[in-house]
Design a protein around this motif. Structure first.
Motif, PDB file in Angstrom:
ATOM      1  N   ALA A  65      45.522  38.558  43.790  1.00 47.24           N
ATOM      2  CA  ALA A  65      44.207  37.906  43.775  1.00 47.24           C
ATOM      3  C   ALA A  65      43.898  37.325  42.400  1.00 47.24           C
ATOM      4  O   ALA A  65      43.382  36.207  42.283  1.00 47.24           O
ATOM      5  CB  ALA A  65      43.127  38.901  44.183  1.00 47.24           C
ATOM      6  N   ILE A  66      44.226  38.057  41.346  1.00 42.70           N
ATOM      7  CA  ILE A  66      43.982  37.576  39.969  1.00 42.70           C
ATOM      8  C   ILE A  66      44.816  36.333  39.695  1.00 42.70           C
ATOM      9  O   ILE A  66      44.332  35.350  39.116  1.00 42.70           O
ATOM     10  CB  ILE A  66      44.294  38.694  38.955  1.00 42.70           C
ATOM     11  N   ARG A  67      46.081  36.364  40.112  1.00 43.36           N
ATOM     12  CA  ARG A  67      46.970  35.222  39.882  1.00 43.36           C
ATOM     13  C   ARG A  67      46.449  33.975  40.587  1.00 43.36           C
ATOM     14  O   ARG A  67      46.443  32.873  40.024  1.00 43.36           O
ATOM     15  CB  ARG A  67      48.370  35.588  40.376  1.00 43.36           C
ATOM     16  N   ALA A  68      45.967  34.147  41.813  1.00 44.43           N
ATOM     17  CA  ALA A  68      45.410  33.009  42.555  1.00 44.43           C
ATOM     18  C   ALA A  68      44.165  32.474  41.864  1.00 44.43           C
ATOM     19  O   ALA A  68      43.971  31.249  41.764  1.00 44.43           O
ATOM     20  CB  ALA A  68      45.085  33.434  43.981  1.00 44.43           C
ATOM     21  N   GLN A  69      43.316  33.364  41.382  1.00 47.66           N
ATOM     22  CA  GLN A  69      42.102  32.936  40.689  1.00 47.66           C
ATOM     23  C   GLN A  69      42.432  32.140  39.434  1.00 47.66           C
ATOM     24  O   GLN A  69      41.772  31.146  39.117  1.00 47.66           O
ATOM     25  CB  GLN A  69      41.238  34.150  40.327  1.00 47.66           C
ATOM     26  N   ASN A  73      41.230  28.370  38.653  1.00 47.56           N
ATOM     27  CA  ASN A  73      40.500  28.026  37.423  1.00 47.56           C
ATOM     28  C   ASN A  73      41.167  26.858  36.697  1.00 47.56           C
ATOM     29  O   ASN A  73      40.490  25.954  36.193  1.00 47.56           O
ATOM     30  CB  ASN A  73      40.422  29.244  36.498  1.00 47.56           C
ATOM     31  N   SER A  74      42.488  26.877  36.652  1.00 47.14           N
ATOM     32  CA  SER A  74      43.226  25.785  35.996  1.00 47.14           C
ATOM     33  C   SER A  74      43.029  24.477  36.746  1.00 47.14           C
ATOM     34  O   SER A  74      42.864  23.414  36.139  1.00 47.14           O
ATOM     35  CB  SER A  74      44.727  26.120  35.930  1.00 47.14           C
ATOM     36  N   ALA A  75      43.029  24.555  38.079  1.00 47.98           N
ATOM     37  CA  ALA A  75      42.857  23.346  38.890  1.00 47.98           C
ATOM     38  C   ALA A  75      41.475  22.745  38.685  1.00 47.98           C
ATOM     39  O   ALA A  75      41.323  21.525  38.556  1.00 47.98           O
ATOM     40  CB  ALA A  75      43.078  23.665  40.366  1.00 47.98           C
ATOM     41  N   ILE A  87      40.948  23.213  45.478  1.00 44.88           N
ATOM     42  CA  ILE A  87      41.448  24.114  46.521  1.00 44.88           C
ATOM     43  C   ILE A  87      42.957  23.973  46.685  1.00 44.88           C
ATOM     44  O   ILE A  87      43.641  24.908  47.087  1.00 44.88           O
ATOM     45  CB  ILE A  87      40.745  23.819  47.861  1.00 44.88           C
ATOM     46  N   ASP A  88      43.481  22.810  46.349  1.00 51.03           N
ATOM     47  CA  ASP A  88      44.890  22.501  46.581  1.00 51.03           C
ATOM     48  C   ASP A  88      45.833  23.574  46.039  1.00 51.03           C
ATOM     49  O   ASP A  88      46.847  23.883  46.662  1.00 51.03           O
ATOM     50  CB  ASP A  88      45.229  21.148  45.947  1.00 51.03           C
ATOM     51  N   ALA A  89      45.487  24.164  44.902  1.00 51.29           N
ATOM     52  CA  ALA A  89      46.371  25.160  44.283  1.00 51.29           C
ATOM     53  C   ALA A  89      46.585  26.382  45.172  1.00 51.29           C
ATOM     54  O   ALA A  89      47.535  27.140  44.963  1.00 51.29           O
ATOM     55  CB  ALA A  89      45.801  25.595  42.939  1.00 51.29           C
ATOM     56  N   LEU A  90      45.720  26.582  46.151  1.00 50.59           N
ATOM     57  CA  LEU A  90      45.851  27.731  47.058  1.00 50.59           C
ATOM     58  C   LEU A  90      46.676  27.430  48.302  1.00 50.59           C
ATOM     59  O   LEU A  90      47.030  28.341  49.044  1.00 50.59           O
ATOM     60  CB  LEU A  90      44.461  28.200  47.522  1.00 50.59           C
ATOM     61  N   LEU A  91      46.958  26.160  48.540  1.00 49.78           N
ATOM     62  CA  LEU A  91      47.674  25.803  49.769  1.00 49.78           C
ATOM     63  C   LEU A  91      49.131  26.269  49.689  1.00 49.78           C
ATOM     64  O   LEU A  91      49.780  26.129  48.651  1.00 49.78           O
ATOM     65  CB  LEU A  91      47.617  24.294  50.006  1.00 49.78           C
ATOM     66  N   PRO A  92      49.649  26.811  50.790  1.00 42.91           N
ATOM     67  CA  PRO A  92      50.974  27.429  50.738  1.00 42.91           C
ATOM     68  C   PRO A  92      52.174  26.491  50.753  1.00 42.91           C
ATOM     69  O   PRO A  92      53.270  26.898  51.114  1.00 42.91           O
ATOM     70  CB  PRO A  92      50.970  28.346  51.974  1.00 42.91           C
ATOM     71  N   TYR A 131      33.421  30.766  45.201  1.00 46.12           N
ATOM     72  CA  TYR A 131      34.189  29.710  44.537  1.00 46.12           C
ATOM     73  C   TYR A 131      34.027  28.385  45.284  1.00 46.12           C
ATOM     74  O   TYR A 131      33.741  27.340  44.679  1.00 46.12           O
ATOM     75  CB  TYR A 131      35.662  30.124  44.481  1.00 46.12           C
ATOM     76  N   LEU A 132      34.188  28.421  46.604  1.00 48.18           N
ATOM     77  CA  LEU A 132      34.032  27.210  47.417  1.00 48.18           C
ATOM     78  C   LEU A 132      32.600  26.684  47.335  1.00 48.18           C
ATOM     79  O   LEU A 132      32.374  25.470  47.259  1.00 48.18           O
ATOM     80  CB  LEU A 132      34.403  27.494  48.873  1.00 48.18           C
ATOM     81  N   GLN A 133      31.654  27.596  47.345  1.00 45.90           N
ATOM     82  CA  GLN A 133      30.241  27.205  47.239  1.00 45.90           C
ATOM     83  C   GLN A 133      29.980  26.459  45.933  1.00 45.90           C
ATOM     84  O   GLN A 133      29.312  25.419  45.912  1.00 45.90           O
ATOM     85  CB  GLN A 133      29.362  28.455  47.320  1.00 45.90           C
ATOM     86  N   ALA A 134      30.521  26.983  44.841  1.00 46.08           N
ATOM     87  CA  ALA A 134      30.340  26.338  43.532  1.00 46.08           C
ATOM     88  C   ALA A 134      31.002  24.967  43.503  1.00 46.08           C
ATOM     89  O   ALA A 134      30.430  23.996  42.990  1.00 46.08           O
ATOM     90  CB  ALA A 134      30.906  27.229  42.432  1.00 46.08           C
ATOM     91  N   LEU A 135      32.191  24.865  44.078  1.00 46.39           N
ATOM     92  CA  LEU A 135      32.894  23.575  44.130  1.00 46.39           C
ATOM     93  C   LEU A 135      32.090  22.545  44.917  1.00 46.39           C
ATOM     94  O   LEU A 135      31.920  21.407  44.486  1.00 46.39           O
ATOM     95  CB  LEU A 135      34.260  23.745  44.797  1.00 46.39           C
ATOM     96  N   LEU A 136      31.621  22.954  46.090  1.00 47.84           N
ATOM     97  CA  LEU A 136      30.875  22.033  46.951  1.00 47.84           C
ATOM     98  C   LEU A 136      29.546  21.633  46.318  1.00 47.84           C
ATOM     99  O   LEU A 136      29.140  20.471  46.400  1.00 47.84           O
ATOM    100  CB  LEU A 136      30.635  22.683  48.315  1.00 47.84           C
TER     101      LEU A 136
END
Length: 198
Positions: A65-69, A73-75, A87-92, A131-136
């Motif tokens: 979870a930390i690594r994904a966060q 953050n970088s994105a 969000i793209d950085a989370l896509l598999p 996170y999504l709420q803040a982005l939107l």
């Protein structure tokens, strides 16, 4: 002179090794012997840092979870205000993100019956929604909102994306990067439209 050992780095390395084992072989493959073999440590060293398999798994879950966060953050820093880029950085279709999703899905069963894993899962879901709420919200700032509800939009977007990324993680041939990105853009548009009051 005694060799200096960075204990935090060793624990982190073990967590990363466990993630790779889970993503390739599943939760049942995680044993002290397997972790020691894959990390290059002795079983004695692994046992020194962890009281048992459960503690190793919990560290892996949190570390993932930390690594994904950190990726998110970088994105966002690279493209502020761009919801899709954030969000793209989370896509598999990213190798690390695919591993993360395989790990998370593997842990869902544990989270059902284990209060500690359940709490970590709940925190992760809520953090993702925030996170999504803040982005939107950031993306909508320069536009007339017409009563835009970012909480509702974030929940809709997360529900939509969760289904897609699980499919993509397990069937990458059916979900190449272009299809995932197109779905992401469509899901963002739908989430925003669903949260705008006429």
């Amino acid at each position: 002179m005694p060799i200096q050992v960075n204990h935090d780095e060793r624990r982190k390395l073990v967590g990363e090794v466990v993630a790779r084992i889970i993503a390739s072989k599943g939760l049942e493959a995680v044993t002290v012997r397997e972790v020691a073999k894959a990390s290059g440590f002795s079983t004695r060293v692994v046992s020194h840092y962890f009281s048992g398999k459960r503690e190793v798994l919990l560290l892996c879950y949190r570390q993932t979870a930390i690594r994904a966060q950190q990726r998110l953050n970088s994105a966002v820093a690279a493209a502020p205000g761009d919801v899709a880029a954030g969000i793209d950085a989370l896509l598999p279709y990213h190798a690390q993100a695919r591993e993360d999703w395989l790990v998370w899905v593997s842990f869902w069963g544990m989270a059902i019956g284990d209060p500690e894993f359940s709490a970590v899962q709940r925190l992760q879901v809520r953090a993702s929604q925030e996170y999504l709420q803040a982005l939107l919200t950031t993306a909508m700032l320069p536009l007339p909102t017409h009563g835009f509800d970012p909480v509702y939009a974030a929940r809709n977007l997360m529900a939509s994306l969760s289904g897609m990324v699980v499919q993509a993680a397990f069937d990458p041939e059916q979900w190449p990067s272009e299809r995932q990105q197109a779905y992401l853009r469509s899901a963002i548009k739908s989430a925003i439209e669903s949260a705008e009051k006429p």
